[in-house]
Design an enzyme around this catalytic site. Sequence first.
Site, PDB file in Angstrom:
ATOM      1  N   GLU A  88       0.823  -1.201   0.000  1.00  0.00           N
ATOM      2  CA  GLU A  88       0.000   0.000   0.000  1.00  0.00           C
ATOM      3  C   GLU A  88       0.859   1.253   0.000  1.00  0.00           C
ATOM      4  O   GLU A  88       1.995   1.240   0.467  1.00  0.00           O
ATOM      5  CB  GLU A  88      -0.905   0.002   1.243  1.00  0.00           C
ATOM      6  CG  GLU A  88      -1.955  -1.082   1.169  1.00  0.00           C
ATOM      7  CD  GLU A  88      -2.761  -1.240   2.446  1.00  0.00           C
ATOM      8  OE1 GLU A  88      -3.962  -1.422   2.353  1.00  0.00           O
ATOM      9  OE2 GLU A  88      -2.175  -1.187   3.532  1.00  0.00           O
ATOM     10  N   CYS A 108       7.422  -6.955   7.187  1.00  0.00           N
ATOM     11  CA  CYS A 108       8.546  -6.285   7.872  1.00  0.00           C
ATOM     12  C   CYS A 108       9.012  -7.181   9.006  1.00  0.00           C
ATOM     13  O   CYS A 108       8.203  -7.801   9.688  1.00  0.00           O
ATOM     14  CB  CYS A 108       8.075  -4.938   8.436  1.00  0.00           C
ATOM     15  SG  CYS A 108       9.361  -4.036   9.324  1.00  0.00           S
ATOM     16  N   CYS A 112       8.178  -4.254  15.750  1.00  0.00           N
ATOM     17  CA  CYS A 112       7.782  -3.242  16.733  1.00  0.00           C
ATOM     18  C   CYS A 112       6.398  -3.618  17.266  1.00  0.00           C
ATOM     19  O   CYS A 112       5.487  -3.908  16.496  1.00  0.00           O
ATOM     20  CB  CYS A 112       7.754  -1.848  16.100  1.00  0.00           C
ATOM     21  SG  CYS A 112       9.359  -1.355  15.458  1.00  0.00           S
ATOM     22  N   CYS A 115       3.067  -1.783  16.115  1.00  0.00           N
ATOM     23  CA  CYS A 115       2.862  -1.512  14.688  1.00  0.00           C
ATOM     24  C   CYS A 115       2.057  -2.606  14.013  1.00  0.00           C
ATOM     25  O   CYS A 115       2.430  -3.779  14.027  1.00  0.00           O
ATOM     26  CB  CYS A 115       4.208  -1.344  13.988  1.00  0.00           C
ATOM     27  SG  CYS A 115       4.040  -1.015  12.222  1.00  0.00           S
ATOM     28  N   GLY A 155       7.398  -1.790   5.839  1.00  0.00           N
ATOM     29  CA  GLY A 155       8.784  -2.216   5.652  1.00  0.00           C
ATOM     30  C   GLY A 155       9.795  -1.347   6.360  1.00  0.00           C
ATOM     31  O   GLY A 155       9.490  -0.242   6.812  1.00  0.00           O
ATOM     32  N   GLU A 156      11.013  -1.871   6.489  1.00  0.00           N
ATOM     33  CA  GLU A 156      12.123  -1.107   7.068  1.00  0.00           C
ATOM     34  C   GLU A 156      13.053  -0.758   5.900  1.00  0.00           C
ATOM     35  O   GLU A 156      13.775  -1.619   5.383  1.00  0.00           O
ATOM     36  CB  GLU A 156      12.836  -1.961   8.137  1.00  0.00           C
ATOM     37  CG  GLU A 156      14.184  -1.432   8.600  1.00  0.00           C
ATOM     38  CD  GLU A 156      14.204   0.060   8.951  1.00  0.00           C
ATOM     39  OE1 GLU A 156      13.331   0.524   9.706  1.00  0.00           O
ATOM     40  OE2 GLU A 156      15.091   0.774   8.441  1.00  0.00           O
ATOM     41  N   SER A 187      12.558   6.999   6.832  1.00  0.00           N
ATOM     42  CA  SER A 187      12.409   6.750   8.263  1.00  0.00           C
ATOM     43  C   SER A 187      12.910   5.353   8.592  1.00  0.00           C
ATOM     44  O   SER A 187      12.557   4.381   7.934  1.00  0.00           O
ATOM     45  CB  SER A 187      10.924   6.868   8.627  1.00  0.00           C
ATOM     46  OG  SER A 187      10.714   6.515   9.978  1.00  0.00           O
ATOM     47  N   LEU A 211      12.065   6.654  17.291  1.00  0.00           N
ATOM     48  CA  LEU A 211      12.726   6.503  18.590  1.00  0.00           C
ATOM     49  C   LEU A 211      11.775   5.861  19.600  1.00  0.00           C
ATOM     50  O   LEU A 211      12.026   4.773  20.095  1.00  0.00           O
ATOM     51  CB  LEU A 211      13.215   7.869  19.065  1.00  0.00           C
ATOM     52  CG  LEU A 211      14.162   7.873  20.245  1.00  0.00           C
ATOM     53  CD1 LEU A 211      15.451   7.141  19.928  1.00  0.00           C
ATOM     54  CD2 LEU A 211      14.473   9.310  20.688  1.00  0.00           C
ATOM     55  N   ASN A 286      -2.080   5.710  16.618  1.00  0.00           N
ATOM     56  CA  ASN A 286      -3.288   5.232  15.950  1.00  0.00           C
ATOM     57  C   ASN A 286      -3.638   3.878  16.513  1.00  0.00           C
ATOM     58  O   ASN A 286      -2.908   2.916  16.287  1.00  0.00           O
ATOM     59  CB  ASN A 286      -3.050   5.111  14.442  1.00  0.00           C
ATOM     60  CG  ASN A 286      -2.837   6.465  13.831  1.00  0.00           C
ATOM     61  OD1 ASN A 286      -3.677   7.337  13.926  1.00  0.00           O
ATOM     62  ND2 ASN A 286      -1.677   6.649  13.226  1.00  0.00           N
ATOM     63  N   CYS A 329      -0.489   6.117  10.028  1.00  0.00           N
ATOM     64  CA  CYS A 329       0.814   5.536  10.353  1.00  0.00           C
ATOM     65  C   CYS A 329       0.664   4.185  11.047  1.00  0.00           C
ATOM     66  O   CYS A 329      -0.062   4.059  12.011  1.00  0.00           O
ATOM     67  CB  CYS A 329       1.594   6.420  11.315  1.00  0.00           C
ATOM     68  SG  CYS A 329       1.637   8.118  10.851  1.00  0.00           S
TER      69      CYS A 329
HETATM   70  N1  SAH Z   1      10.355   0.912   9.469  1.00  0.00           N
HETATM   71  C1  SAH Z   1      10.457   2.324   9.368  1.00  0.00           C
HETATM   72  C2  SAH Z   1       9.390   2.982   8.509  1.00  0.00           C
HETATM   73  C3  SAH Z   1       7.965   2.477   8.610  1.00  0.00           C
HETATM   74  S1  SAH Z   1       7.043   2.841  10.084  1.00  0.00           S
HETATM   75  C4  SAH Z   1      10.506   2.929  10.744  1.00  0.00           C
HETATM   76  O1  SAH Z   1      10.428   2.203  11.724  1.00  0.00           O
HETATM   77  O2  SAH Z   1      10.674   4.134  10.849  1.00  0.00           O
HETATM   78  C5  SAH Z   1       6.671   4.555   9.972  1.00  0.00           C
HETATM   79  C6  SAH Z   1       6.384   5.214  11.321  1.00  0.00           C
HETATM   80  O3  SAH Z   1       5.069   4.883  11.806  1.00  0.00           O
HETATM   81  C7  SAH Z   1       7.356   4.779  12.383  1.00  0.00           C
HETATM   82  O4  SAH Z   1       7.764   5.863  13.170  1.00  0.00           O
HETATM   83  C8  SAH Z   1       6.488   3.821  13.186  1.00  0.00           C
HETATM   84  O5  SAH Z   1       7.022   3.598  14.439  1.00  0.00           O
HETATM   85  C9  SAH Z   1       5.168   4.538  13.170  1.00  0.00           C
HETATM   86  N2  SAH Z   1       4.010   3.743  13.603  1.00  0.00           N
HETATM   87  C10 SAH Z   1       3.861   2.405  13.571  1.00  0.00           C
HETATM   88  N3  SAH Z   1       2.660   2.043  14.066  1.00  0.00           N
HETATM   89  C11 SAH Z   1       2.031   3.167  14.428  1.00  0.00           C
HETATM   90  C12 SAH Z   1       0.740   3.445  14.987  1.00  0.00           C
HETATM   91  N4  SAH Z   1      -0.133   2.483  15.234  1.00  0.00           N
HETATM   92  N5  SAH Z   1       0.424   4.734  15.247  1.00  0.00           N
HETATM   93  C13 SAH Z   1       1.301   5.727  14.947  1.00  0.00           C
HETATM   94  N6  SAH Z   1       2.510   5.532  14.392  1.00  0.00           N
HETATM   95  C14 SAH Z   1       2.883   4.263  14.136  1.00  0.00           C
END
Ligand code: SAH
Length: 339
Positions: A88, A108, A112, A115, A155-156, A187, A211, A286, A329
């Site tokens: 997406e 991914c 985390c 996520c 993805g990362e 990111s 972070l 979110n 996000c």
């Molecule tokens: N893997 C990369 C890029 C994808 S995630 C990274 O970790 O930066 C993009 C951003 O969305 C990251 O900061 C991630 O931590 C954040 N994110 C993931 N789940 C989320 C959620 N449920 N609500 C808000 N931000 C979220």
Amino acid sequence: MNIYNLTRDEMEEYFVKLGSKKFHADQLFSWLYEKRISSISEITNIKKELLNQVSSDYSFSKLNLVQVERDVDVCKYLFELSDGEHIEAVLMMHDYGNSVCISSQVGCNMGCRFCESGRRKKVRNLETWEMVTQLLMIEEDLGMRVSHVVVMGIGEPFDNYDNLLKFFLIINHPKGLAIGARHITVSTCGIVPKILEFSNFPLQINLAISLHAPNDELRNQIMPINKVYPLKELIHALEIYLEKTNRRITFEYILLSGVNDTDSCALELARLVGHLNCYINLIPYNETNNLEFRRSNTVQIMKFYDILKKNRLNVTIRREFGSKISAACGQLRSKKEEL
Ligand code: SAH
């Protein structure tokens, strides 16, 4: 091989290898990215025999756009890849332009905890062309140019480093999509060796770091990557990055109620990054189907913000897009693939 995998330099090399002329790379780039052809048969200024060779070496295909969900100022695009996988991308319409958030992998592996996108393990990296054509197809759908790109979808990106750099070279090239490096952001959750490598990359792409916690104990709990690259190493890599590039980095910090949003976390965060040239982007969480985490309430978000401000940090609170259509996000995970 797909033609949208090639940087301008690689395209020149290809024509030279064929015993042909370098300037064909300019011509072909212009057909692909200025005139936006949909098939090689539209090319008129390159000789037939040479074109036949190109089309036997390269495919000109793009992704398959299977669904668009539209809201007032946001659209979510679902693409099907040639192996049947789905990814997406999200378009956000700001007053300063159109910004697209693209995916860099199918699934991914970073795990985390908060996520949603990462609940599906990595299946494979996206190839460069699969990232480039996300943008081409969104521009085609919009009938407008995309001005900003963020690699923050599924993805990362630093786990798909080589393809990512080629993607940057193509979309930044004046004869490619001509998107200014300062309008592009990547990111990462903090893959230290790649941050160090990225400090040598010549384009001035913005770097954002997810972070989300101000100390190792907490970060280990919510982001497994921290066990591989703990905060001390991450911050040290960022110091080197900043010294080399003279730029500013962004820290993303999701506020999770009762987990990382306390006053003492704010103070600890200020101490951790206060010496760096940075912005802090506070992200209201979110909420997803995963009920483990809750969004911080507005009072606590403002308190956290104030503490950082008082400590003279540059802080913003992220504007929210697309929560109605699960395009926010961390929520990018195709309904088709829900487990
Ligand atoms: N893997 C990369 C890029 C994808 S995630 C990274 O970790 O930066 C993009 C951003 O969305 C990251 O900061 C991630 O931590 C954040 N994110 C993931 N789940 C989320 C959620 N449920 N609500 C808000 N931000 C979220």
